[in-house]
Design a protein around this motif. Sequence first.
Motif, PDB file in Angstrom:
ATOM      1  N   LEU A  48       6.184   8.661   0.678  1.00 59.82           N
ATOM      2  CA  LEU A  48       7.032   9.842   0.566  1.00 59.82           C
ATOM      3  C   LEU A  48       8.238   9.710   1.484  1.00 59.82           C
ATOM      4  CD1 LEU A  48       4.119  10.735  -0.362  1.00 59.82           C
ATOM      5  CD2 LEU A  48       4.747  13.017   0.379  1.00 59.82           C
ATOM      6  N   LEU A  49       8.063   8.902   2.535  1.00 58.35           N
ATOM      7  CA  LEU A  49       9.134   8.652   3.498  1.00 58.35           C
ATOM      8  C   LEU A  49       8.968   7.250   4.043  1.00 58.35           C
ATOM      9  CD1 LEU A  49      11.502   9.796   5.276  1.00 58.35           C
ATOM     10  CD2 LEU A  49       9.743  10.431   6.947  1.00 58.35           C
ATOM     11  N   GLU A  50      10.055   6.496   4.035  1.00 55.27           N
ATOM     12  CA  GLU A  50      10.009   5.141   4.568  1.00 55.27           C
ATOM     13  C   GLU A  50      10.655   5.085   5.939  1.00 55.27           C
ATOM     14  OE1 GLU A  50      10.757   1.797   1.908  1.00 55.27           O
ATOM     15  OE2 GLU A  50      10.983   3.211   0.255  1.00 55.27           O
ATOM     16  N   GLN A  51      10.300   4.063   6.685  1.00 58.67           N
ATOM     17  CA  GLN A  51      10.810   3.856   8.042  1.00 58.67           C
ATOM     18  C   GLN A  51      11.832   2.716   8.003  1.00 58.67           C
ATOM     19  OE1 GLN A  51       7.751   2.116  10.483  1.00 58.67           O
ATOM     20  NE2 GLN A  51       9.007   1.969  12.295  1.00 58.67           N
ATOM     21  N   PRO A  52      13.090   2.905   8.458  1.00 61.58           N
ATOM     22  CA  PRO A  52      13.648   4.170   8.945  1.00 61.58           C
ATOM     23  C   PRO A  52      14.496   4.829   7.854  1.00 61.58           C
ATOM     24  CG  PRO A  52      15.034   2.340   9.617  1.00 61.58           C
ATOM     25  CD  PRO A  52      13.956   1.757   8.734  1.00 61.58           C
ATOM     26  N   SER A  53      14.331   6.103   7.666  1.00 60.41           N
ATOM     27  CA  SER A  53      15.174   6.873   6.749  1.00 60.41           C
ATOM     28  C   SER A  53      15.104   8.340   7.164  1.00 60.41           C
ATOM     29  CB  SER A  53      14.738   6.694   5.296  1.00 60.41           C
ATOM     30  OG  SER A  53      13.395   7.092   5.120  1.00 60.41           O
ATOM     31  N   LYS A  54      16.024   9.139   6.673  1.00 61.90           N
ATOM     32  CA  LYS A  54      16.088  10.543   7.040  1.00 61.90           C
ATOM     33  C   LYS A  54      14.995  11.337   6.343  1.00 61.90           C
ATOM     34  CE  LYS A  54      17.816  14.454   8.551  1.00 61.90           C
ATOM     35  NZ  LYS A  54      17.521  14.876   9.930  1.00 61.90           N
ATOM     36  N   SER A  55      14.253  12.137   7.108  1.00 60.66           N
ATOM     37  CA  SER A  55      13.232  13.017   6.538  1.00 60.66           C
ATOM     38  C   SER A  55      13.923  14.262   5.991  1.00 60.66           C
ATOM     39  CB  SER A  55      12.199  13.402   7.601  1.00 60.66           C
ATOM     40  OG  SER A  55      11.209  14.240   7.056  1.00 60.66           O
ATOM     41  N   LYS A  56      13.931  14.417   4.667  1.00 60.56           N
ATOM     42  CA  LYS A  56      14.681  15.491   4.028  1.00 60.56           C
ATOM     43  C   LYS A  56      13.828  16.675   3.604  1.00 60.56           C
ATOM     44  CE  LYS A  56      18.148  12.252   2.245  1.00 60.56           C
ATOM     45  NZ  LYS A  56      18.792  11.702   1.027  1.00 60.56           N
ATOM     46  N   HIS A  57      12.499  16.518   3.630  1.00 65.76           N
ATOM     47  CA  HIS A  57      11.621  17.578   3.158  1.00 65.76           C
ATOM     48  C   HIS A  57      10.439  17.803   4.099  1.00 65.76           C
ATOM     49  CE1 HIS A  57      13.620  16.203  -0.569  1.00 65.76           C
ATOM     50  NE2 HIS A  57      13.556  17.467  -0.915  1.00 65.76           N
ATOM     51  N   ILE A  58       9.942  19.015   4.084  1.00 63.44           N
ATOM     52  CA  ILE A  58       8.640  19.315   4.669  1.00 63.44           C
ATOM     53  C   ILE A  58       7.718  19.602   3.492  1.00 63.44           C
ATOM     54  CG2 ILE A  58       9.179  21.790   4.994  1.00 63.44           C
ATOM     55  CD1 ILE A  58       7.360  21.637   7.520  1.00 63.44           C
ATOM     56  N   TYR A  59       6.509  19.034   3.553  1.00 60.43           N
ATOM     57  CA  TYR A  59       5.571  19.128   2.434  1.00 60.43           C
ATOM     58  C   TYR A  59       4.386  20.019   2.784  1.00 60.43           C
ATOM     59  CZ  TYR A  59       8.087  14.954   0.865  1.00 60.43           C
ATOM     60  OH  TYR A  59       9.058  14.066   0.476  1.00 60.43           O
ATOM     61  N   PHE A  60       4.012  20.871   1.848  1.00 62.19           N
ATOM     62  CA  PHE A  60       2.752  21.602   1.947  1.00 62.19           C
ATOM     63  C   PHE A  60       1.774  20.892   1.025  1.00 62.19           C
ATOM     64  CE2 PHE A  60      -0.237  24.602   0.033  1.00 62.19           C
ATOM     65  CZ  PHE A  60      -0.865  25.100   1.169  1.00 62.19           C
ATOM     66  N   ILE A  61       0.671  20.408   1.583  1.00 66.25           N
ATOM     67  CA  ILE A  61      -0.306  19.659   0.802  1.00 66.25           C
ATOM     68  C   ILE A  61      -1.300  20.620   0.162  1.00 66.25           C
ATOM     69  CG2 ILE A  61      -2.037  17.820   0.821  1.00 66.25           C
ATOM     70  CD1 ILE A  61      -0.680  16.756   3.356  1.00 66.25           C
ATOM     71  N   ALA A  62      -1.281  20.686  -1.155  1.00 59.83           N
ATOM     72  CA  ALA A  62      -2.210  21.550  -1.886  1.00 59.83           C
ATOM     73  C   ALA A  62      -3.444  20.783  -2.334  1.00 59.83           C
ATOM     74  CB  ALA A  62      -1.524  22.161  -3.102  1.00 59.83           C
ATOM     75  N   LYS A  63      -3.266  19.492  -2.565  1.00 59.37           N
ATOM     76  CA  LYS A  63      -4.383  18.647  -2.991  1.00 59.37           C
ATOM     77  C   LYS A  63      -4.112  17.219  -2.560  1.00 59.37           C
ATOM     78  CE  LYS A  63      -7.137  17.384  -7.058  1.00 59.37           C
ATOM     79  NZ  LYS A  63      -7.275  17.529  -8.550  1.00 59.37           N
ATOM     80  N   GLY A  64      -5.107  16.610  -1.892  1.00 62.36           N
ATOM     81  CA  GLY A  64      -4.953  15.224  -1.487  1.00 62.36           C
ATOM     82  C   GLY A  64      -4.878  15.045   0.026  1.00 62.36           C
ATOM     83  N   VAL A  65      -4.701  13.792   0.417  1.00 60.66           N
ATOM     84  CA  VAL A  65      -4.644  13.425   1.838  1.00 60.66           C
ATOM     85  C   VAL A  65      -3.442  12.519   2.081  1.00 60.66           C
ATOM     86  CG1 VAL A  65      -5.914  12.430   3.786  1.00 60.66           C
ATOM     87  CG2 VAL A  65      -7.170  13.475   1.888  1.00 60.66           C
ATOM     88  N   CYS A  66      -2.789  12.728   3.211  1.00 57.55           N
ATOM     89  CA  CYS A  66      -1.617  11.937   3.606  1.00 57.55           C
ATOM     90  C   CYS A  66      -1.794  11.412   5.027  1.00 57.55           C
ATOM     91  CB  CYS A  66      -0.365  12.809   3.579  1.00 57.55           C
ATOM     92  SG  CYS A  66       0.636  12.615   2.119  1.00 57.55           S
ATOM     93  N   ARG A  67      -1.047  10.389   5.332  1.00 57.73           N
ATOM     94  CA  ARG A  67      -0.994   9.923   6.715  1.00 57.73           C
ATOM     95  C   ARG A  67       0.453   9.643   7.100  1.00 57.73           C
ATOM     96  NH1 ARG A  67      -1.491   3.567   7.496  1.00 57.73           N
ATOM     97  NH2 ARG A  67      -0.767   2.843   5.463  1.00 57.73           N
ATOM     98  N   THR A  68       0.748   9.767   8.384  1.00 59.48           N
ATOM     99  CA  THR A  68       2.012   9.281   8.923  1.00 59.48           C
ATOM    100  C   THR A  68       1.680   8.093   9.803  1.00 59.48           C
ATOM    101  OG1 THR A  68       1.910  10.790  10.828  1.00 59.48           O
ATOM    102  CG2 THR A  68       3.103  11.552   8.893  1.00 59.48           C
ATOM    103  N   TYR A  69       2.560   7.104   9.792  1.00 55.39           N
ATOM    104  CA  TYR A  69       2.313   5.909  10.603  1.00 55.39           C
ATOM    105  C   TYR A  69       3.633   5.198  10.869  1.00 55.39           C
ATOM    106  CZ  TYR A  69       2.958   3.080   6.364  1.00 55.39           C
ATOM    107  OH  TYR A  69       3.487   2.487   5.234  1.00 55.39           O
ATOM    108  N   PHE A  70       3.619   4.332  11.882  1.00 52.54           N
ATOM    109  CA  PHE A  70       4.771   3.472  12.126  1.00 52.54           C
ATOM    110  C   PHE A  70       4.279   2.035  12.231  1.00 52.54           C
ATOM    111  CE2 PHE A  70       3.304   4.583  16.375  1.00 52.54           C
ATOM    112  CZ  PHE A  70       3.383   3.385  17.071  1.00 52.54           C
ATOM    113  N   THR A  71       5.175   1.115  12.031  1.00 48.15           N
ATOM    114  CA  THR A  71       4.844  -0.304  12.076  1.00 48.15           C
ATOM    115  C   THR A  71       5.548  -0.962  13.252  1.00 48.15           C
ATOM    116  OG1 THR A  71       4.632  -0.359   9.663  1.00 48.15           O
ATOM    117  CG2 THR A  71       4.839  -2.475  10.785  1.00 48.15           C
ATOM    118  N   ALA A  72       4.777  -1.716  14.019  1.00 50.99           N
ATOM    119  CA  ALA A  72       5.333  -2.469  15.147  1.00 50.99           C
ATOM    120  C   ALA A  72       4.587  -3.791  15.255  1.00 50.99           C
ATOM    121  CB  ALA A  72       5.199  -1.674  16.447  1.00 50.99           C
ATOM    122  N   ASN A  73       5.338  -4.874  15.391  1.00 51.29           N
ATOM    123  CA  ASN A  73       4.739  -6.212  15.481  1.00 51.29           C
ATOM    124  C   ASN A  73       3.786  -6.484  14.318  1.00 51.29           C
ATOM    125  OD1 ASN A  73       6.064  -6.710  17.992  1.00 51.29           O
ATOM    126  ND2 ASN A  73       4.469  -5.523  19.040  1.00 51.29           N
TER     127      ASN A  73
END
Length: 201
Positions: free
Chosen positions: A45-70
Amino acid sequence: MSTPEEKVYTYFFECLCKMQPLSEDTKKMLLEESNYMQFPARKLLLEQPSKSKHIYFIAKGVCRTYFTANEKEYVTNIACEGSFLTSYASFLGDGNSCECIESISNMECIAISRAGLNKMINKSSEINKIYKKILETYIVEKEFIQYICRKEDAFNRCSYFMGQRKYKELINRISTMHVASFLHMSTETFCRMRKKILIIN
């Protein structure tokens, strides 16, 4: 018979009304300033790095946020039904996000843009109060998770995760690798601690 979109908005309003009663005018404004969206599993839904344009309300399902290093992924948040999710620093500020947002499972959600949110905040005291409560919840949860992951040992971190209703219901819906990363430990350590906790309980 209700459509999937109607069911999602019904659930959305139910969750918001628990924080602040909503007038019909406010509900109408929310319908006008938001969008019903569906995502398949493992969709960014959002890639790194890019501008976060939305806030999401989750009605069904599971999401994660993460970052990548090394070339390694570090999970920073796990969210499910009834939760709001965005990269807050990017969504509220001007910079790009240092995190990715990915759907872990098939997902139905409601997306609100920053411009749409600002418009509603300026027009509705009800939305303003809800927005403040969303931010308060995020700040408190984020600070407590940081404390747990830095102060407590692996066993107590797992005990906390498995003892929280919010997370307990997710344990069989997400990979142990994601949970372990969220709790700042290896997958092997998490599996070992989980087994020990289940034996004790």
